[in-house]
Design a protein around this motif. Structure first.
Motif, mmCIF file in Angstrom:
data_model
loop_
_atom_site.group_PDB
_atom_site.id
_atom_site.type_symbol
_atom_site.label_atom_id
_atom_site.label_comp_id
_atom_site.label_asym_id
_atom_site.label_seq_id
_atom_site.Cartn_x
_atom_site.Cartn_y
_atom_site.Cartn_z
ATOM 1 N N ASP A 180 0.812 -1.222 0.000
ATOM 2 C CA ASP A 180 0.000 0.000 0.000
ATOM 3 C C ASP A 180 0.845 1.272 0.000
ATOM 4 O O ASP A 180 0.300 2.360 -0.005
ATOM 5 C CB ASP A 180 -0.940 0.008 1.221
ATOM 6 N N ALA A 203 -5.152 1.048 -3.763
ATOM 7 C CA ALA A 203 -5.714 0.272 -2.654
ATOM 8 C C ALA A 203 -6.585 -0.878 -3.162
ATOM 9 O O ALA A 203 -6.530 -1.997 -2.637
ATOM 10 C CB ALA A 203 -6.525 1.177 -1.731
ATOM 11 N N GLU A 204 -7.385 -0.636 -4.197
ATOM 12 C CA GLU A 204 -8.299 -1.684 -4.650
ATOM 13 C C GLU A 204 -7.534 -2.829 -5.312
ATOM 14 O O GLU A 204 -7.930 -3.992 -5.198
ATOM 15 C CB GLU A 204 -9.399 -1.130 -5.564
ATOM 16 N N LYS A 239 -4.383 -3.696 -4.548
ATOM 17 C CA LYS A 239 -3.721 -4.388 -3.443
ATOM 18 C C LYS A 239 -4.700 -5.345 -2.752
ATOM 19 O O LYS A 239 -4.381 -6.510 -2.487
ATOM 20 C CB LYS A 239 -3.163 -3.359 -2.457
ATOM 21 N N LYS A 240 -5.888 -4.866 -2.465
ATOM 22 C CA LYS A 240 -6.866 -5.711 -1.767
ATOM 23 C C LYS A 240 -7.289 -6.892 -2.634
ATOM 24 O O LYS A 240 -7.475 -8.012 -2.132
ATOM 25 C CB LYS A 240 -8.069 -4.876 -1.328
ATOM 26 N N VAL A 274 -4.472 -9.364 -2.374
ATOM 27 C CA VAL A 274 -4.496 -10.056 -1.082
ATOM 28 C C VAL A 274 -5.592 -11.115 -1.097
ATOM 29 O O VAL A 274 -5.392 -12.263 -0.686
ATOM 30 C CB VAL A 274 -4.717 -9.060 0.080
ATOM 31 N N SER A 275 -6.749 -10.734 -1.614
ATOM 32 C CA SER A 275 -7.870 -11.665 -1.691
ATOM 33 C C SER A 275 -7.489 -12.903 -2.497
ATOM 34 O O SER A 275 -7.757 -14.038 -2.093
ATOM 35 C CB SER A 275 -9.068 -10.947 -2.323
ATOM 36 N N LEU A 276 -6.834 -12.683 -3.634
ATOM 37 C CA LEU A 276 -6.420 -13.802 -4.483
ATOM 38 C C LEU A 276 -5.440 -14.722 -3.757
ATOM 39 O O LEU A 276 -5.639 -15.942 -3.681
ATOM 40 C CB LEU A 276 -5.761 -13.254 -5.752
#
Lengths: 419, 419
Positions: free
Chosen positions: B152, B157-158, B160-161, B164-166
């Motif tokens: 970050d 941000a979107e 990165k998230k 992370v989700s993947l």
């Protein structure tokens, strides 16, 4: 219902929802006997009370924009999906503390849930000076249970990771927190507003580089430390109470984050209720009595949180972290590890507390606790106390290991006239 | 190819892959002219070199089990999917440091990639006493660039998230690290084995409650701190070198984790190479010269890491953390914030370094550095030095702020005879 999103209205709600069996069986099958009122006073959503022959329930529907601002600020309907998922998990982790869910429609951003009859928003009660018995026990346990049971202390690793993966998609609502809470207060953001007279205080905050660093260290934890599922918006407007019962609502900001997050935000909103009291009552005895009660609530909430978390550590530590195989099963005590975790989380909670105290007076969404004080000079003075104590908390989070230190500090700032 | 998984063999590979245009155009269109050899020496996968009229490439295919253990330990083919995704991101974040990817087939768990001709696995070179010029620069920059640009500090941000989700779905490989690295060494886990003679050392480690707490604090960060994409397995077996060139391979353990993770694991594997040297050469001058070179590499790698990370902080800080609006744009320096982050990550790196030093001698997957020493008394002595220094690192991670302290400690332990 059609899968195409359409906001409900007082007129369309009965005919649209009577076809949903789980709703009609709780309200009544004749929609002409339904009475509907809209009570949404939050910043984001439509909230209806629906009453019929059989019973009552709440219909909460997301709007495709931020209600507080209007359609110039679009916002995903998917927040209802995350709210629904959070409610399901909170019910598992601390049963009966959140409203029962009767129906969820993802494409309509719609949740039908238990109507909490005779409950009032806690913030309103705090402004009126009404006490709630059992408040600290309920919320201390809620924070401890959701924090512990939503983490790798308790969950199966694969379920925890799947949950983190899911909630990382709650991007837009996390984005609101990232900007409105952690960033906007500390520069001239477009959406900011504040009570006149606070400029000197704001300058102190924005000139304090060390404090801003600490705020950003906390934002870094917000975006990166996904250790447990937080409610994400646990202020006194997300809590409903009777005189003796307490329930938690509105977890659409839910995310996997630092385990001190909810308790810190809660404490912050209590402190703002504390500081705002002189704007709501003038009788010195009543004022002191109620302010003391708020501080007691904070104290007791933290005690209950620690007790409950420690109980769960001893009795439900079934996750992959700090496994018994490495400690108890080798005759070794794990309580030092627990102390370390609690100490670290407490530090986070203190920092979050201070940051929330800032953003509620400087950023977009202010608190009614201060906002309803019509005498702007009084309001500014009380907000200044609150803002400066917030700064102290952010600067000294690491050394304020006792809740008593925080409460004493609140009493000191409550006597100051910083303007 | 069919979508049903089937492991490749030397015989079936040409006919199965010649139909893939991106492969045949790089190898040749006549499969009877392809020569195939299997070179997988890792713990998990099949690795083929394919040579044809036009050129050469590597085919890496996941097996549905852990190769090191056999089909009694099933393992998802999806690890190839995460490796592919990690390689794509590493190429973006530090161009040309990882092999070029020519083809990916998710259902076959198969990646076709650049053949690194004349490159050897770094671990083998360290055992042979071969030096590599530019090694520290390459890996210090790789760690800094992937750490910074996967966080970050830099990403939207979107995005990165979403990432992370993947990667939270890379559950099984994270699970291997969680158990083999952080947990198994510290109790009688079934898959453990160790050189005879180390029992007294192992008892010291398992009796050290404070050390075990620190290990678990680090595991907590591993499971919860998703601040950047780590390679996840950056030991000297995941690095290939000529005398002057360095490349990084095998990121199937990739995950979003603490930014000190890769640098800590890398340092650890250098230190194990250092401690194992007396088992591989007896000439005192050569021994000292090569051990000194390894310590220089560590020193230089850390320096380059800091320099590059600091450069990126100043020049590419476009993410939501520590925004310029709060610092530079208000005339405020952000370098103290950077120092704080680097200091914290360095502490993590030291702890990870010590933990990796333990698991490579006590858990399932040992290092050839020690394993190839046939004199078991010598091996045990060198492993004991390594294990005890690992303990010191884990215990004192917070106070070892300088790399020089680590290197001096290595020299001291290198003289000890702990058995």
């Amino acid at each position: 219902m059609s899968s195409e999103y359409k906001a409900l209205t007082l007129e369309t709600l009965p005919e649209r929802l009577v076809t949903v069996e789980s709703i009609s069986k709780r309200v009544g099958s004749n929609p002409s006997n339904w009475s509907v009122s809209e009570i949404g006073d939050g910043n984001l959503n439509l909230v209806f009370i629906v009453k019929g022959d059989i019973g009552k329930l709440i219909i909460k529907q997301a709007l495709p924009y931020v209600r507080l601002v209007g359609d110039s600020w679009p916002l995903t309907l998917e927040r209802a999906f995350f709210e629904y998922n959070a409610l399901v998990r909170q019910e598992e982790r601390d049963p009966k503390r959140v409203p029962a869910i009767h129906y969820f429609d993802r494409s309509q951003g719609l949740i039908a849930m238990e109507y909490l009859e005779n409950y009032k928003i806690l913030r309103g009660k705090l402004i009126l000076g009404e006490k709630v018995s059992g408040l600290a026990e309920a919320l201390g346990k809620f924070c401890a249970r959701t924090a512990f049971r939503g983490s790798d202390f308790f969950m199966k690793a694969e379920e925890k990771k799947a949950d983190v993966s899911l909630f990382q998609n709650n991007v837009e609502l996390m984005g609101i927190t990232e900007s409105l809470v952690f960033t906007d207060p500390y520069f001239e953001a477009d959406r900011n507003h504040h009570t006149s007279g606070l400029d000197t205080i704001i300058k102190i905050l924005r000139d304090d580089v060390t404090m801003k660093e600490n705020v950003q260290h906390m934002l870094r934890k917000f975006t990166s430390n996904c250790e447990t599922m937080c409610h994400g918006d646990l202020h006194s407007g997300s809590i409903m109470c009777t005189d003796t019962e307490t329930r938690v609502i509105d977890p659409e900001f839910a995310f996997y984050g630092p385990l001190g997050f909810d308790i810190g935000m809660l404490m912050s909103n209590y402190l703002m209720a504390f500081f705002s009291q002189p704007g709501h009552r003038t009788n010195e005895i009543e004022l002191k009595d109620y302010q003391d009660w708020i501080l007691e609530i904070i104290d007791k909430t933290i005690q209950v949180f620690y007790q409950e978390f420690s109980y769960l550590w001893k009795n439900e530590r079934t996750g992959i972290l700090y496994p018994r195989a490495l400690f108890e099963n080798q005759g070794h005590d794990s309580s030092e590890a627990l102390n370390h975790i609690l100490k670290e989380s407490w530090k986070d909670a203190i920092a979050i507390c201070g940051i929330e105290m800032h953003r509620r007076c400087l950023s977009l969404a202010h608190n009614a606790d201060f906002e309803e004080i019509t005498d702007l000079k009084v309001r500014a003075k009380l907000e200044a106390r609150n803002l400066l104590m917030g700064r102290e908390l952010i600067l000294n989070a690491g050394s304020m290991t006792e809740i008593q230190t925080v409460l004493k500090m609140a009493k000191v700032f409550n006597e100051k006239d910083p303007l």
